[in-house]
Motif scaffolding. Structure first.
Motif, mmCIF file in Angstrom:
data_model
loop_
_atom_site.group_PDB
_atom_site.id
_atom_site.type_symbol
_atom_site.label_atom_id
_atom_site.label_comp_id
_atom_site.label_asym_id
_atom_site.label_seq_id
_atom_site.Cartn_x
_atom_site.Cartn_y
_atom_site.Cartn_z
ATOM 1 N N LEU A 19 -5.411 5.903 0.693
ATOM 2 C CA LEU A 19 -6.267 4.714 0.726
ATOM 3 C C LEU A 19 -7.638 4.998 0.117
ATOM 4 C CD1 LEU A 19 -5.394 3.308 4.275
ATOM 5 C CD2 LEU A 19 -4.700 2.383 2.050
ATOM 6 N N LEU A 20 -8.164 6.187 0.376
ATOM 7 C CA LEU A 20 -9.468 6.555 -0.198
ATOM 8 C C LEU A 20 -9.395 6.637 -1.720
ATOM 9 C CD1 LEU A 20 -10.705 9.290 2.321
ATOM 10 C CD2 LEU A 20 -11.679 7.010 1.958
ATOM 11 N N ILE A 21 -8.269 7.202 -2.209
ATOM 12 C CA ILE A 21 -8.098 7.296 -3.666
ATOM 13 C C ILE A 21 -8.021 5.907 -4.291
ATOM 14 C CG2 ILE A 21 -6.491 8.019 -5.479
ATOM 15 C CD1 ILE A 21 -5.793 10.429 -3.684
ATOM 16 N N CYS A 22 -7.270 5.013 -3.648
ATOM 17 C CA CYS A 22 -7.156 3.639 -4.158
ATOM 18 C C CYS A 22 -8.520 2.949 -4.186
ATOM 19 C CB CYS A 22 -6.182 2.841 -3.286
ATOM 20 S SG CYS A 22 -4.460 3.347 -3.485
ATOM 21 N N LEU A 23 -9.291 3.148 -3.122
ATOM 22 C CA LEU A 23 -10.620 2.536 -3.051
ATOM 23 C C LEU A 23 -11.535 3.087 -4.141
ATOM 24 C CD1 LEU A 23 -12.628 0.709 -1.584
ATOM 25 C CD2 LEU A 23 -13.127 2.618 -0.028
ATOM 26 N N ALA A 24 -11.433 4.401 -4.374
ATOM 27 C CA ALA A 24 -12.265 5.028 -5.402
ATOM 28 C C ALA A 24 -11.940 4.471 -6.780
ATOM 29 C CB ALA A 24 -12.065 6.539 -5.375
ATOM 30 N N TRP A 25 -10.638 4.342 -7.070
ATOM 31 C CA TRP A 25 -10.241 3.782 -8.368
ATOM 32 C C TRP A 25 -10.713 2.340 -8.519
ATOM 33 C CZ3 TRP A 25 -8.993 5.788 -12.725
ATOM 34 C CH2 TRP A 25 -8.413 7.061 -12.789
ATOM 35 N N HIS A 26 -10.662 1.596 -7.450
ATOM 36 C CA HIS A 26 -11.113 0.206 -7.482
ATOM 37 C C HIS A 26 -12.605 0.124 -7.820
ATOM 38 C CE1 HIS A 26 -11.123 -4.044 -6.548
ATOM 39 N NE2 HIS A 26 -12.142 -3.862 -5.705
ATOM 40 N N LEU A 27 -13.386 1.007 -7.202
ATOM 41 C CA LEU A 27 -14.829 1.024 -7.467
ATOM 42 C C LEU A 27 -15.124 1.441 -8.909
ATOM 43 C CD1 LEU A 27 -16.154 2.619 -4.139
ATOM 44 C CD2 LEU A 27 -16.379 0.236 -4.881
ATOM 45 N N ILE A 28 -14.349 2.426 -9.398
ATOM 46 C CA ILE A 28 -14.545 2.888 -10.780
ATOM 47 C C ILE A 28 -14.263 1.761 -11.769
ATOM 48 C CG2 ILE A 28 -13.613 4.404 -12.580
ATOM 49 C CD1 ILE A 28 -13.221 6.514 -10.360
ATOM 50 N N ILE A 29 -13.183 1.022 -11.536
ATOM 51 C CA ILE A 29 -12.820 -0.087 -12.423
ATOM 52 C C ILE A 29 -13.907 -1.160 -12.426
ATOM 53 C CG2 ILE A 29 -11.197 -2.001 -12.728
ATOM 54 C CD1 ILE A 29 -9.003 -0.080 -11.701
ATOM 55 N N LEU A 30 -14.438 -1.470 -11.229
ATOM 56 C CA LEU A 30 -15.517 -2.464 -11.141
ATOM 57 C C LEU A 30 -16.763 -1.998 -11.889
ATOM 58 C CD1 LEU A 30 -15.277 -3.636 -7.404
ATOM 59 C CD2 LEU A 30 -14.676 -4.942 -9.450
ATOM 60 N N GLU A 31 -17.103 -0.724 -11.749
ATOM 61 C CA GLU A 31 -18.292 -0.166 -12.395
ATOM 62 C C GLU A 31 -18.153 -0.199 -13.914
ATOM 63 O OE1 GLU A 31 -22.066 1.400 -12.666
ATOM 64 O OE2 GLU A 31 -20.990 0.659 -10.896
ATOM 65 N N LEU A 32 -16.971 0.187 -14.396
ATOM 66 C CA LEU A 32 -16.737 0.157 -15.841
ATOM 67 C C LEU A 32 -16.815 -1.258 -16.383
ATOM 68 C CD1 LEU A 32 -13.802 2.713 -16.241
ATOM 69 C CD2 LEU A 32 -16.141 2.947 -17.101
ATOM 70 N N GLY A 33 -16.304 -2.198 -15.630
ATOM 71 C CA GLY A 33 -16.341 -3.595 -16.067
ATOM 72 C C GLY A 33 -17.755 -4.104 -16.204
ATOM 73 N N SER A 34 -18.625 -3.796 -15.234
ATOM 74 C CA SER A 34 -20.012 -4.264 -15.290
ATOM 75 C C SER A 34 -20.777 -3.567 -16.394
ATOM 76 C CB SER A 34 -20.700 -4.036 -13.937
ATOM 77 O OG SER A 34 -20.741 -2.655 -13.633
ATOM 78 N N THR A 35 -20.455 -2.268 -16.636
ATOM 79 C CA THR A 35 -21.141 -1.522 -17.696
ATOM 80 C C THR A 35 -20.813 -2.097 -19.061
ATOM 81 O OG1 THR A 35 -21.065 0.497 -16.375
ATOM 82 C CG2 THR A 35 -21.458 0.750 -18.745
ATOM 83 N N VAL A 36 -19.521 -2.366 -19.287
ATOM 84 C CA VAL A 36 -19.100 -2.946 -20.562
ATOM 85 C C VAL A 36 -19.759 -4.297 -20.773
ATOM 86 C CG1 VAL A 36 -17.141 -3.892 -21.823
ATOM 87 C CG2 VAL A 36 -16.920 -1.699 -20.636
ATOM 88 N N SER A 37 -19.802 -5.080 -19.687
ATOM 89 C CA SER A 37 -20.429 -6.397 -19.780
ATOM 90 C C SER A 37 -21.888 -6.273 -20.156
ATOM 91 C CB SER A 37 -20.283 -7.132 -18.443
ATOM 92 O OG SER A 37 -20.975 -8.355 -18.474
ATOM 93 N N ALA A 38 -22.592 -5.305 -19.518
ATOM 94 C CA ALA A 38 -24.011 -5.116 -19.802
ATOM 95 C C ALA A 38 -24.223 -4.657 -21.230
ATOM 96 C CB ALA A 38 -24.600 -4.089 -18.824
ATOM 97 N N ILE A 39 -23.350 -3.741 -21.700
ATOM 98 C CA ILE A 39 -23.477 -3.255 -23.066
ATOM 99 C C ILE A 39 -23.306 -4.397 -24.051
ATOM 100 C CG2 ILE A 39 -22.364 -1.829 -24.824
ATOM 101 C CD1 ILE A 39 -21.759 0.197 -22.612
ATOM 102 N N ARG A 40 -22.340 -5.252 -23.781
ATOM 103 C CA ARG A 40 -22.104 -6.382 -24.675
ATOM 104 C C ARG A 40 -23.303 -7.315 -24.716
ATOM 105 N NH1 ARG A 40 -15.831 -7.722 -23.007
ATOM 106 N NH2 ARG A 40 -14.865 -6.067 -24.260
ATOM 107 N N LYS A 41 -23.921 -7.511 -23.557
ATOM 108 C CA LYS A 41 -25.102 -8.370 -23.514
ATOM 109 C C LYS A 41 -26.230 -7.758 -24.327
ATOM 110 C CE LYS A 41 -24.199 -10.542 -19.035
ATOM 111 N NZ LYS A 41 -24.634 -10.652 -17.632
ATOM 112 N N ASP A 42 -26.449 -6.435 -24.169
ATOM 113 C CA ASP A 42 -27.513 -5.768 -24.910
ATOM 114 C C ASP A 42 -27.279 -5.865 -26.408
ATOM 115 O OD1 ASP A 42 -28.704 -5.131 -22.575
ATOM 116 O OD2 ASP A 42 -27.970 -3.066 -22.479
ATOM 117 N N VAL A 43 -26.036 -5.620 -26.818
ATOM 118 C CA VAL A 43 -25.707 -5.679 -28.238
ATOM 119 C C VAL A 43 -25.961 -7.072 -28.781
ATOM 120 C CG1 VAL A 43 -23.824 -5.571 -29.901
ATOM 121 C CG2 VAL A 43 -24.050 -3.787 -28.164
#
Length: 284
Positions: A19-43
């Protein structure tokens, strides 16, 4: 029932780790999504932002947002100065005469909407010929006006002062106050000549020369009234001897005692004279 029994046989520690591993992967996916979104906005912002800049200075330049920076600080993609420091800086500028000792800060100061009226600037011609076009933007006006200003030159080959980058409107279009006009006459000696004298003669007799590009500033009633009595009248006329005062003993049809200004400023000259007038002359 068999599946539940088989799951129940899995040690609790393994389930907890899973369960901890699943939660960690979920958080990583969310973080990557927001980072990509922010990068796109900056560009997107960088792509939309593009500046025009001055090119005259060796070390500094001003962009059309009103910021001044050194050439190494300019964003290579947007050509904009960093958004830091003072916008519309008037560093090294005389705000009365609207003249600066630096071209780049002249442009920056000029771009301030509180100092330069867009509706007036966009109606001005870029040159004297009738066929000349008008300015397409305030930046075009400021960049051009700060670079070329005949009113800051004396005898066509020397500057009146270090403050020779000026952004004020041309003298025949600004409706300047007396204070502004006086500021633009700094370094100029205004002399009322004798009857029949040209300004070339008036200035020469005082060890100076006539400055033709200042005649337009004197060609105004409020200025002439400081040097002549004008006998209560200031009349529009056409003559190369103006601005001038008609002498008292002139024929009545010439309006003795009146001050005269010309409505055709293109004929203003230093060598003009009239036997019945006294000229007001700019000398330096």
């Amino acid at each position: 029932m068999l599946e539940l029994k088989s799951i129940s046989k899995i040690p609790p520690k393994i389930i907890s780790n899973f369960l901890l591993i699943c939660l960690a992967w979920h958080l990583i996916i969310l973080e990557l999504g927001s980072t990509v979104s922010a990068i796109r906005k900056d560009v997107s912002l960088q792509e939309n932002r593009h500046c025009r800049t001055t090119v005259q200075g060796r070390y500094l330049l001003s962009d059309d947002n009103g910021y001044v920076c050194d050439a190494l600080s300019v964003d290579p993609k947007s050509r904009c100065c960093p958004i830091r420091g003072e916008q519309f800086s008037c560093h090294g500028c005389n705000l009365v005469s609207q003249c600066c000792n630096s071209y780049e800060y002249c442009v920056s100061c000029c771009l301030n909407p509180a100092r330069t009226q867009k509706d007036l600037v966009l109606k001005l011609k870029t040159a004297k010929p009738v066929s000349a076009g008008t300015y397409s933007s305030i930046f075009d006006y400021c960049a051009g006006r700060c670079r070329h200003n005949s009113e800051s030159v004396v005898h066509e080959n020397a500057y009146l002062s270090d403050f020779h980058h000026c952004f004020s409107l041309p003298s025949n279009s600004s409706g300047d106050s007396d204070v502004q006009i006086e500021a633009r006459l700094v370094g100029i000696k205004i002399i009322a000549g004798r009857q029949g004298e040209s300004c070339d003669s008036v200035c020469k007799s005082n060890g100076q020369s006539c400055v033709p590009n200042k005649l337009a500033l004197l060609n105004q009633c409020q200025i002439m009234q400081k040097y002549f009595s004008c006998k209560g009248s200031c009349l529009a006329s056409i003559g190369a001897d103006q601005p001038a005062e008609v002498v008292d003993d002139a024929p009545n049809d010439l309006n003795p005692g009146a001050c005269l200004y010309t409505e055709k400023q293109s004929i203003l000259s230093c060598d003009g004279s009239h036997q019945h007038t006294r000229r007001l002359c700019p000398c330096a």
